[in-house]
Design a protein around this motif. Structure first.
Motif, PDB file in Angstrom:
ATOM      1  N   ASN A 191       0.799  -1.223   0.000  1.00 29.94           N
ATOM      2  CA  ASN A 191       0.000   0.000   0.000  1.00 29.94           C
ATOM      3  C   ASN A 191       0.833   1.275   0.000  1.00 29.94           C
ATOM      4  O   ASN A 191       0.330   2.337  -0.361  1.00 29.94           O
ATOM      5  N   PHE A 192       2.097   1.170   0.426  1.00 27.02           N
ATOM      6  CA  PHE A 192       2.988   2.332   0.405  1.00 27.02           C
ATOM      7  C   PHE A 192       3.842   2.296  -0.856  1.00 27.02           C
ATOM      8  O   PHE A 192       4.016   1.244  -1.473  1.00 27.02           O
ATOM      9  N   ILE A 193       4.383   3.435  -1.230  1.00 28.36           N
ATOM     10  CA  ILE A 193       5.397   3.475  -2.279  1.00 28.36           C
ATOM     11  C   ILE A 193       6.554   4.331  -1.782  1.00 28.36           C
ATOM     12  O   ILE A 193       6.346   5.371  -1.139  1.00 28.36           O
ATOM     13  N   TYR A 194       7.759   3.849  -2.019  1.00 28.72           N
ATOM     14  CA  TYR A 194       8.967   4.582  -1.643  1.00 28.72           C
ATOM     15  C   TYR A 194       9.407   5.375  -2.868  1.00 28.72           C
ATOM     16  O   TYR A 194       9.850   4.798  -3.861  1.00 28.72           O
ATOM     17  N   ALA A 195       9.241   6.689  -2.786  1.00 26.49           N
ATOM     18  CA  ALA A 195       9.597   7.564  -3.904  1.00 26.49           C
ATOM     19  C   ALA A 195      11.057   7.988  -3.745  1.00 26.49           C
ATOM     20  O   ALA A 195      11.364   8.987  -3.093  1.00 26.49           O
ATOM     21  N   ILE A 196      11.958   7.211  -4.316  1.00 26.24           N
ATOM     22  CA  ILE A 196      13.396   7.457  -4.161  1.00 26.24           C
ATOM     23  C   ILE A 196      13.755   8.806  -4.780  1.00 26.24           C
ATOM     24  O   ILE A 196      13.272   9.169  -5.849  1.00 26.24           O
ATOM     25  N   GLY A 197      14.655   9.527  -4.097  1.00 23.85           N
ATOM     26  CA  GLY A 197      14.938  10.916  -4.460  1.00 23.85           C
ATOM     27  C   GLY A 197      16.055  11.134  -5.431  1.00 23.85           C
ATOM     28  O   GLY A 197      16.441  12.277  -5.684  1.00 23.85           O
ATOM     29  N   SER A 198      16.610  10.065  -6.001  1.00 19.69           N
ATOM     30  CA  SER A 198      17.689  10.238  -6.969  1.00 19.69           C
ATOM     31  C   SER A 198      17.717   9.031  -7.887  1.00 19.69           C
ATOM     32  O   SER A 198      16.831   8.169  -7.832  1.00 19.69           O
ATOM     33  N   VAL A 199      18.754   8.941  -8.726  1.00 16.99           N
ATOM     34  CA  VAL A 199      18.869   7.814  -9.657  1.00 16.99           C
ATOM     35  C   VAL A 199      19.596   6.660  -8.966  1.00 16.99           C
ATOM     36  O   VAL A 199      20.571   6.108  -9.477  1.00 16.99           O
ATOM     37  N   VAL A 200      19.100   6.285  -7.788  1.00 16.30           N
ATOM     38  CA  VAL A 200      19.711   5.251  -6.963  1.00 16.30           C
ATOM     39  C   VAL A 200      18.635   4.258  -6.537  1.00 16.30           C
ATOM     40  O   VAL A 200      17.455   4.427  -6.824  1.00 16.30           O
ATOM     41  N   GLY A 201      19.085   3.196  -5.839  1.00 21.38           N
ATOM     42  CA  GLY A 201      18.154   2.199  -5.350  1.00 21.38           C
ATOM     43  C   GLY A 201      17.959   1.065  -6.337  1.00 21.38           C
ATOM     44  O   GLY A 201      18.579   1.015  -7.401  1.00 21.38           O
ATOM     45  N   PRO A 202      17.067   0.129  -5.997  1.00 22.33           N
ATOM     46  CA  PRO A 202      16.826  -1.017  -6.874  1.00 22.33           C
ATOM     47  C   PRO A 202      16.044  -0.619  -8.125  1.00 22.33           C
ATOM     48  O   PRO A 202      15.312   0.364  -8.136  1.00 22.33           O
ATOM     49  N   HIS A 203      16.212  -1.402  -9.176  1.00 25.04           N
ATOM     50  CA  HIS A 203      15.411  -1.248 -10.388  1.00 25.04           C
ATOM     51  C   HIS A 203      13.926  -1.298 -10.020  1.00 25.04           C
ATOM     52  O   HIS A 203      13.532  -2.119  -9.209  1.00 25.04           O
ATOM     53  N   PRO A 204      13.060  -0.392 -10.513  1.00 17.00           N
ATOM     54  CA  PRO A 204      13.228   0.453 -11.705  1.00 17.00           C
ATOM     55  C   PRO A 204      13.643   1.901 -11.424  1.00 17.00           C
ATOM     56  O   PRO A 204      13.636   2.720 -12.344  1.00 17.00           O
ATOM     57  N   PHE A 205      14.003   2.240 -10.167  1.00 19.15           N
ATOM     58  CA  PHE A 205      14.151   3.659  -9.824  1.00 19.15           C
ATOM     59  C   PHE A 205      15.285   4.386 -10.547  1.00 19.15           C
ATOM     60  O   PHE A 205      15.086   5.526 -10.990  1.00 19.15           O
ATOM     61  N   PRO A 206      16.475   3.810 -10.704  1.00 14.68           N
ATOM     62  CA  PRO A 206      17.518   4.570 -11.416  1.00 14.68           C
ATOM     63  C   PRO A 206      17.119   4.977 -12.829  1.00 14.68           C
ATOM     64  O   PRO A 206      17.367   6.114 -13.251  1.00 14.68           O
ATOM     65  N   GLY A 207      16.491   4.077 -13.557  1.00 16.86           N
ATOM     66  CA  GLY A 207      16.057   4.411 -14.911  1.00 16.86           C
ATOM     67  C   GLY A 207      14.837   5.311 -14.931  1.00 16.86           C
ATOM     68  O   GLY A 207      14.728   6.219 -15.765  1.00 16.86           O
ATOM     69  N   MET A 208      13.909   5.084 -14.016  1.00 25.96           N
ATOM     70  CA  MET A 208      12.677   5.861 -13.980  1.00 25.96           C
ATOM     71  C   MET A 208      12.947   7.317 -13.618  1.00 25.96           C
ATOM     72  O   MET A 208      12.460   8.243 -14.287  1.00 25.96           O
ATOM     73  N   VAL A 209      13.745   7.537 -12.563  1.00 22.26           N
ATOM     74  CA  VAL A 209      14.060   8.912 -12.170  1.00 22.26           C
ATOM     75  C   VAL A 209      14.857   9.604 -13.270  1.00 22.26           C
ATOM     76  O   VAL A 209      14.642  10.782 -13.571  1.00 22.26           O
ATOM     77  N   ARG A 210      15.784   8.876 -13.909  1.00 24.79           N
ATOM     78  CA  ARG A 210      16.512   9.453 -15.044  1.00 24.79           C
ATOM     79  C   ARG A 210      15.560   9.902 -16.145  1.00 24.79           C
ATOM     80  O   ARG A 210      15.701  11.002 -16.697  1.00 24.79           O
ATOM     81  N   ASP A 211      14.587   9.057 -16.470  1.00 23.95           N
ATOM     82  CA  ASP A 211      13.647   9.409 -17.533  1.00 23.95           C
ATOM     83  C   ASP A 211      12.912  10.704 -17.208  1.00 23.95           C
ATOM     84  O   ASP A 211      12.759  11.576 -18.076  1.00 23.95           O
ATOM     85  N   PHE A 212      12.453  10.843 -15.967  1.00 25.91           N
ATOM     86  CA  PHE A 212      11.739  12.061 -15.587  1.00 25.91           C
ATOM     87  C   PHE A 212      12.666  13.279 -15.595  1.00 25.91           C
ATOM     88  O   PHE A 212      12.245  14.383 -15.936  1.00 25.91           O
ATOM     89  N   GLN A 213      13.935  13.086 -15.234  1.00 28.54           N
ATOM     90  CA  GLN A 213      14.876  14.209 -15.181  1.00 28.54           C
ATOM     91  C   GLN A 213      15.480  14.551 -16.540  1.00 28.54           C
ATOM     92  O   GLN A 213      16.051  15.635 -16.705  1.00 28.54           O
ATOM     93  N   SER A 214      15.342  13.675 -17.519  1.00 25.90           N
ATOM     94  CA  SER A 214      15.989  13.909 -18.816  1.00 25.90           C
ATOM     95  C   SER A 214      15.437  15.125 -19.551  1.00 25.90           C
ATOM     96  O   SER A 214      16.032  15.586 -20.524  1.00 25.90           O
ATOM     97  N   VAL A 215      14.331  15.672 -19.067  1.00 23.88           N
ATOM     98  CA  VAL A 215      13.799  16.904 -19.647  1.00 23.88           C
ATOM     99  C   VAL A 215      14.825  18.032 -19.543  1.00 23.88           C
ATOM    100  O   VAL A 215      14.872  18.920 -20.411  1.00 23.88           O
ATOM    101  N   ILE A 216      15.673  18.005 -18.530  1.00 26.56           N
ATOM    102  CA  ILE A 216      16.688  19.057 -18.354  1.00 26.56           C
ATOM    103  C   ILE A 216      17.612  19.092 -19.559  1.00 26.56           C
ATOM    104  O   ILE A 216      17.824  20.138 -20.181  1.00 26.56           O
ATOM    105  N   GLY A 217      18.180  17.947 -19.891  1.00 24.07           N
ATOM    106  CA  GLY A 217      19.131  17.886 -20.991  1.00 24.07           C
ATOM    107  C   GLY A 217      18.498  18.133 -22.346  1.00 24.07           C
ATOM    108  O   GLY A 217      19.099  18.795 -23.206  1.00 24.07           O
ATOM    109  N   ARG A 218      17.291  17.610 -22.550  1.00 18.10           N
ATOM    110  CA  ARG A 218      16.610  17.830 -23.843  1.00 18.10           C
ATOM    111  C   ARG A 218      16.397  19.312 -24.081  1.00 18.10           C
ATOM    112  O   ARG A 218      16.654  19.829 -25.176  1.00 18.10           O
ATOM    113  N   GLU A 219      15.917  20.001 -23.057  1.00 19.50           N
ATOM    114  CA  GLU A 219      15.725  21.442 -23.176  1.00 19.50           C
ATOM    115  C   GLU A 219      17.051  22.158 -23.411  1.00 19.50           C
ATOM    116  O   GLU A 219      17.176  22.995 -24.313  1.00 19.50           O
TER     117      GLU A 219
END
Length: 400
Positions: A191-219
């Protein structure tokens, strides 16, 4: 290196080469796989992408501008310095980019509480903001040392409705906050979700957080091309866990003519035990459910680490950064606490921009390197956050 070598990572098991993965108990692996499946589902949906794009534009204020730091460049001589102004985002840093995505994912999955750790407090503020927006309770774990250093962000989290859990164990900093938050998450991972704050932790968080942050580089890539007619010579960002840096670097990985530089905290010096230069002095290991470079003792336990910037005070690092170090695609260097403080004050007084202490590490690298380069060369710095949260701490430290 072809684009597919980067774009196809992580692999299905969450690995970037030998780094990443899911080093978690069997009962937690099923939960992580559910999160991974939900993310893969939601990211393909037009309604999700449209809602996220709308919020990034109308709520966060994207795109953030690229600013030519003319007075700083002229003061230093040499290369021209540009700043990607993530400090102008709603909540004051890059963290809101992935927090909105994680909060929307939690809503999609029907979770009843979002749990997270925070160091400098920017992830905590951004997540509390995103959870208030979507209407999900939020619990933030923060080391007592960081609570005392980052009081403005603590107040903001409480105003936004988050439950703040002080962590006094160990060094009472970021690593201990991660441990505490993870223990709370394990009480009810269904019922809980751990919203990891960086591109760390177990899969899928490193890739998922990167995807959300990639807007910086695209812009930034598009903005710089439009402004200069070419790409920057150097792109630089601070690295703790590494989300702002990977968000910036991702758009430039295939541009081999662009030097990518990640700046770690040297703290009181690399020859002391008071630093957090994981990629510079660490070795491959495991921490918080992932394989990455780690600063650890002879028994394999994470070492106490130090940085003047709470958000960089971490003995591990994102697995993709570990992979890029081994490839040699990113040059990881370090900046001391004193250099960081000097850069904090210089940017404030020369350009009227007060940077976060984390971001000031990247600014310090640019200040150090620019004079040796020609005026035809350019440095693009990811200014990942603003320094409101650090102002009182710096003023006390410098006796202002």
């Amino acid at each position: 290196m072809s684009s597919s070598a980067f774009s196809n990572l992580p692999d299905a098991q969450g690995f970037f080469g030998r780094f990443g993965g899911q080093f978690v108990p069997p009962e937690l692996k099923a939960v992580m796989d559910d999160i991974s499946a939900a993310y893969e589902d939601i990211r393909q949906r037009d309604d999700f992408q449209q809602e996220l794009a709308m919020l990034l534009a109308d709520y966060v204020g994207r795109p953030s501008p690229v600013f030519y730091a003319r007075r700083l460049s002229e003061k230093l001589g040499g290369a021209r310095i540009y700043l990607k102004r993530e400090d102008l985002n709603h909540t004051g840093a890059h963290k809101i980019n992935h927090c909105l995505g994680e909060a929307l994912l939690a809503k999609f999955m029907g979770k009843t509480k979002v749990i997270a750790e925070t160091g400098a407090g920017q992830h905590g503020v951004a997540l509390a903001t995103a959870c208030a927006l979507v209407g999900i309770p939020c619990e933030i774990h923060m080391g007592q040392v960081d609570i005392e250093k980052e009081h403005p962000n603590v107040t903001r989290m409480k105003i936004l409705g988050a439950t703040l859990v002080p962590v006094t164990r160990g060094t009472a900093t970021l690593k201990d906050a991660v441990d505490s938050a993870f223990e709370e998450y394990l009480k009810d991972p269904q019922n809980f979700i751990y919203a990891i704050g960086s591109v760390v932790g177990p899969h899928p968080f490193p890739g998922m957080v990167r995807d959300f942050q990639s807007v910086i580089g695209r812009e930034a890539r598009a903005q710089f091309l439009e402004r200069e007619g070419r790409l920057p010579d150097r792109v630089v960002a601070c690295v703790g866990g590494g989300s702002n840096a990977i968000g910036m670097f991702t758009a430039f990985l295939d541009d081999n003519e662009v030097q990518l530089v990640g700046v770690e905290p040297a703290g009181d010096g690399l020859d002391t035990d008071r630093h957090a230069a994981t990629l510079t002095l660490g070795k491959p290991g495991e921490i918080h459910g992932m394989a990455c470079y780690v600063l650890e003792d002879a028994e394999g336990n994470p070492l106490p680490v130090h940085s003047i910037a709470s958000g960089l005070d971490y003995p591990g690092v994102g697995p993709q950064h570990s992979y890029l170090k081994d490839l040699g695609r990113v040059d990881y260097q370090s900046v001391s606490d004193q250099e960081c403080l000097d850069a904090f004050m210089t940017l404030s007084r020369v350009e009227g921009i007060i940077p976060a202490l984390e971001s000031a590490h990247a600014v310090a690298w640019a200040i150090r390197e620019a004079p040796a380069l020609s005026p035809e060369q350019t440095i693009l710095v990811n200014l990942s956050g603003r320094g409101d949260k650090d102002a009182d701490y710096v003023a006390d430290k410098l006796g202002l």
